[in-house]
Design an enzyme around this catalytic site. Structure first.
Site, short mmCIF file in Angstrom:
data_model
loop_
_atom_site.label_atom_id
_atom_site.label_comp_id
_atom_site.label_asym_id
_atom_site.label_seq_id
_atom_site.Cartn_x
_atom_site.Cartn_y
_atom_site.Cartn_z
CG ASN A 28 -2.08 -0.98 1.07
OD1 ASN A 28 -2.29 -1.56 0.01
ND2 ASN A 28 -2.83 -1.17 2.14
NE ARG A 47 -9.02 -2.38 -9.04
CZ ARG A 47 -8.00 -1.58 -9.38
NH1 ARG A 47 -7.04 -2.02 -10.16
NH2 ARG A 47 -7.95 -0.33 -8.93
NE ARG A 84 -4.21 5.29 -9.56
CZ ARG A 84 -4.84 6.16 -8.76
NH1 ARG A 84 -5.09 5.84 -7.52
NH2 ARG A 84 -5.22 7.33 -9.23
CG HIS A 90 -15.41 2.19 -9.71
ND1 HIS A 90 -16.04 2.26 -8.49
CD2 HIS A 90 -14.30 1.43 -9.51
CE1 HIS A 90 -15.36 1.60 -7.58
NE2 HIS A 90 -14.29 1.08 -8.17
CE1 TYR A 135 -9.44 -7.41 -2.11
CE2 TYR A 135 -10.60 -6.01 -3.67
CZ TYR A 135 -9.42 -6.48 -3.13
OH TYR A 135 -8.22 -6.01 -3.61
NE ARG A 182 -10.76 -0.12 2.61
CZ ARG A 182 -10.90 -0.26 1.30
NH1 ARG A 182 -11.72 -1.17 0.82
NH2 ARG A 182 -10.25 0.53 0.46
CG HIS A 239 -14.43 -3.51 -2.06
ND1 HIS A 239 -15.16 -3.79 -3.20
CD2 HIS A 239 -13.45 -2.65 -2.44
CE1 HIS A 239 -14.64 -3.13 -4.23
NE2 HIS A 239 -13.60 -2.43 -3.80
#
Length: 711
Positions: free
Chosen positions: A50, A388, A418, A448, A481, A577, A605
């Site tokens: 991260n 993704r 990304r 998204h 997730y 979060r 998530h």
């Protein structure tokens, strides 16, 4: 006491520092002795990865602002230069704490449990000979030493690569400098030995595992690479490059080509961070700083191994399952499972709507939905958004099968996801070669949203079946997730989804969606109207209450709206979060606001937005966080959940348990710091993630006797 204006800078926390605060909460999970040792190692790896991404993107963005002469302050009043100074200090501290905890605490803890992460100089002669054989057969052929002198320019150092700076001396005593890249195609932590059946002091058996750092193995065998030379010294170093790609989309004729060029440019971005060990001499450090064009303040000195993201390799390869979280089998309810046994997933959805909560519920119904659509002769078309999907994707395989079977398939593949750009570009090309209609995102917007629409002919009618989700169509991350998905044949939602795809694939300017909240079209106005409605209910004596679960709360207008709600007496409970720029508990401003953050086994998530609505409660789910980029510069959706049983589950079993969590929950204080929620001695310990796993286990048992009585 004077109450500040709601846009006063003192009421907002800094976005960048808030993101680093989240990394501290992840580090706390690594430091939590209740967490199994290898899981703690995994959390350290996540912190390191991260931080890599933070430096590549956020630090890179700040530097670009400064270089561009931007001095406008962020909502909290800090200029880009001030933010960069604060960020550097925070990153330094976090890196130091992470490395110190690994070396001083976690490595010894793992060693006591039989997992040894050792330095090369601690290996026995027998193990050194074994590692030497591995070096000669598997590592040596891959290595390429690059000289640096008047005839050889300083070599390009790739982003996030681990390297050795090597000083050598010839037989005349002349000193030379060389750079050697440690290969990233081989596991960074080499397994030296694995022994099962070792008898512990208490008489029990256990497996022993030993790993050694590859760069130390390479450094110990440098003579093989520089025969006839004397090895003076060798020191590891690692760089982080700017990955904040600014694509000139408006001037791009071909978005795919533009993205491919952007990914190439990322590899060549300017160096933002040089990481070295404390024992690297200043003269070698100076060579690196000068040739990489790095400021001294961007040189990070740590004790111990560099690039701790590689620790994930130990976690993934270790066979010590007793040192990991207890595995579980995701739940699939009989209502969905039994009716799909003959491949008729559509009959299950016609019977009723279905809510699936991953990873507690299996992701297989999502794959089954697409597989069935691919094979069903009555299905005419499939339309999807892909953000993704990962490698070896069963979702993409289903879409390819659908195209082979003559279905019309249209897929929006978001090329600007990304760090997944290369993967998505590859999938887009594969799909396009098979005749799938592939849309490469929209100019100026990142798509998204998570939507799958299946159009099926049933008799003389055309029916639309829909899957909507808070998470990606990724079968791997669905096990890691926490996300919520929804299957429905609701005609209004299906019609909205059709309009959404027309917007994505054509030139639709439709703005009056029936049920969906769509960014950047109507999501902001509709969401703010929902907040205003709670304020109106409160003023009319009908207990205004909102529970907003999101990954990040950054958007200034939304924060100001929530402050207004709190002032009006509306109870606002936030589950955030990561970044939260709102400050709770400020007298006269946010007295009625709480902020909770949960970091645990699964990555939180889902976005769940609850509004009491005077007792006629509503819940919206979707892909949109409360950030300017999500609301203004992305195609996002929020969709309503109107089934009373699902509202009860999400309100009571899910959201309600987050506020009872006294194991993994933290509460934000008014100064932006977080404090762990501690269980009173007389109270039971509650972890929301463990609770949701436990009730799935109870459901599985109950279904053996009463398969149709659960939601």
């Amino acid at each position: 006491m004077q109450v500040p204006s709601l846009d006063d800078a003192s009421l907002f926390l800094n976005r960048e520092l808030g993101l680093l605060d989240f990394q501290y909460r992840v580090l706390e999970e690594a430091q939590d002795e209740r967490t199994p040792p290898l899981e703690r190692l995994k959390f350290l790896s996540i912190v390191a990865s991260n931080l890599d991404e933070f430096c590549m993107v956020r630090v890179g963005g700040l530097k670009k602002q400064i270089a561009g002469g931007v001095t406008d302050p962020s909502p909290d009043g800090m200029t880009p230069s001030e933010q960069l100074v604060a960020v550097r200090d925070a990153v330094h501290t976090l890196m130091e704490q992470t490395h110190a905890y690994l070396v001083e605490t976690l490595v010894p803890v793992l060693a006591k449990r039989g997992v040894h992460i050792v330095n090369y100089d601690k290996l026995s002669k027998t193990k050194r000979r074994k590692v030497g054989r591995v070096f000669q057969s598997s590592i040596f052929p891959v290595l390429t030493p690059l000289a640096f002198d008047s005839a050889h320019p300083f070599p390009h150092i790739s982003n996030l690569s681990l390297n050795l700076a090597v000083l050598i001396e010839d037989d005349l005593g002349n000193e030379r400098f060389a750079r050697l890249k440690v290969p990233g195609t081989i596991s960074r932590l080499l397994p030296v030995s694995r022994r099962s059946g070792v008898v512990r002091a208490d008489g029990k058996l256990r497996a022993e595992e030993t790993f050694v750092w590859m760069e130390q193995v390479v450094a110990a065998n440098l003579q093989s690479l520089f025969p006839g030379m004397r090895i003076v010294e060798a020191h590891p170093f690692r760089i982080t490059r700017n990955a904040d790609m600014a694509l000139q989309e408006l001037e791009a004729d071909d978005l795919l080509e533009t993205m491919e060029e952007g990914v190439r440019q990322r590899r060549m971005g300017s160096v933002l961070r040089l990481t070295v060990n404390s024992d690297m001499p200043r003269r070698i450090r100076s060579i690196l700083l000068q040739n990489l064009q790095v400021d001294t303040v961007d040189c990070y000195v740590v004790n111990g191994p560099l690039g701790l993201g590689s620790l994930m390799g130990v976690y993934e390869s270790s066979e010590r399952f007793d040192l990991k979280d207890t595995p579980f089998v995701p739940f699939t309810g009989h209502r969905l499972k039994a009716e799909t046994r003959d491949g008729d997933v559509f009959a299950a959805i016609r019977t009723q709507n279905h809510l699936v909560h991953h990873p507690y519920d299996s992701f297989s119904p999502v794959v089954d939905f697409l597989d069935s659509a691919a094979e069903d002769p009555a299905v005419l078309a499939i339309k999807m958004t892909l953000y993704r999907v990962g490698s070896n994707s069963p979702v993409v395989r289903a879409l390819l099968k659908a195209r082979e079977n003559g279905k019309q398939v249209a897929v929006l593949v978001e090329l600007k996801a990304r760090f997944d750009e290369e993967s998505n570009i590859s999938w887009a090309k594969v799909l396009e070669r098979q005749g799938v209609h592939v849309i490469y995102g929209l100019i100026g917007l990142k798509t998204h949203s998570k939507v799958a629409l299946v159009i099926r002919k049933e008799g003389s009618d055309i029916r639309r079946y829909l899957h909507l989700s808070t998470g990606n169509y990724n079968a791997v991350t669905a096990h890691l997730y926490e996300d919520v998905g929804f299957f429905t044949k609701d005609e209004a939602l299906g019609s909205d989804a059709t309009d959404l795809f027309n917007f994505l694939t054509g030139y639709s300017e439709k703005r009056d969606y029936s049920k969906l909240l769509v960014a950047p079209i109507n999501l902001r106005t509709r969401f703010e109207a929902l907040i205003d409605r709670e304020i109106a209910h409160q003023r009319q004596g009908r207990q205004g209450h909102m529970i907003l679960k999101t990954n990040a709360l950054v958007d200034k207008p939304i924060i100001m709206r929530l402050y207004e709600a709190s002032r009006a007496g509306v109870r606002v409970d936030l589950i955030v979060r990561g970044i939260c720029c709102l400050r709770p508990g400020i007298p006269g401003v946010s007295d009625n606001i709480t902020v909770t953050s949960v970091v645990g086994r699964f990555l939180e998530h889902s976005r769940i937005y609850f509004f009491n609505n005077g007792g006629d409660q509503e819940i919206y789910l979707g892909s949109a966080d409360l950030m300017p980029r999500n609301i203004n510069r992305r195609v996002e959706i929020l969709f309503p959940v109107q089934d009373s049983r699902f509202i009860r589950y999400l309100r009571d079993e899910v959201l309600g348990t987050y506020f009872r969590d006294n194991v993994k929950a933290r509460r934000m204080q008014s100064d932006g710091t977080y404090c762990r929620v501690r269980a009173d001695q007389e109270k039971e310990q509650v972890s929301v993630q463990e609770h949701l796993l436990a009730i799935r286990g109870a459901w599985a048992e109950a279904e053996k006797e009463y398969p149709w009585e659960l939601f």
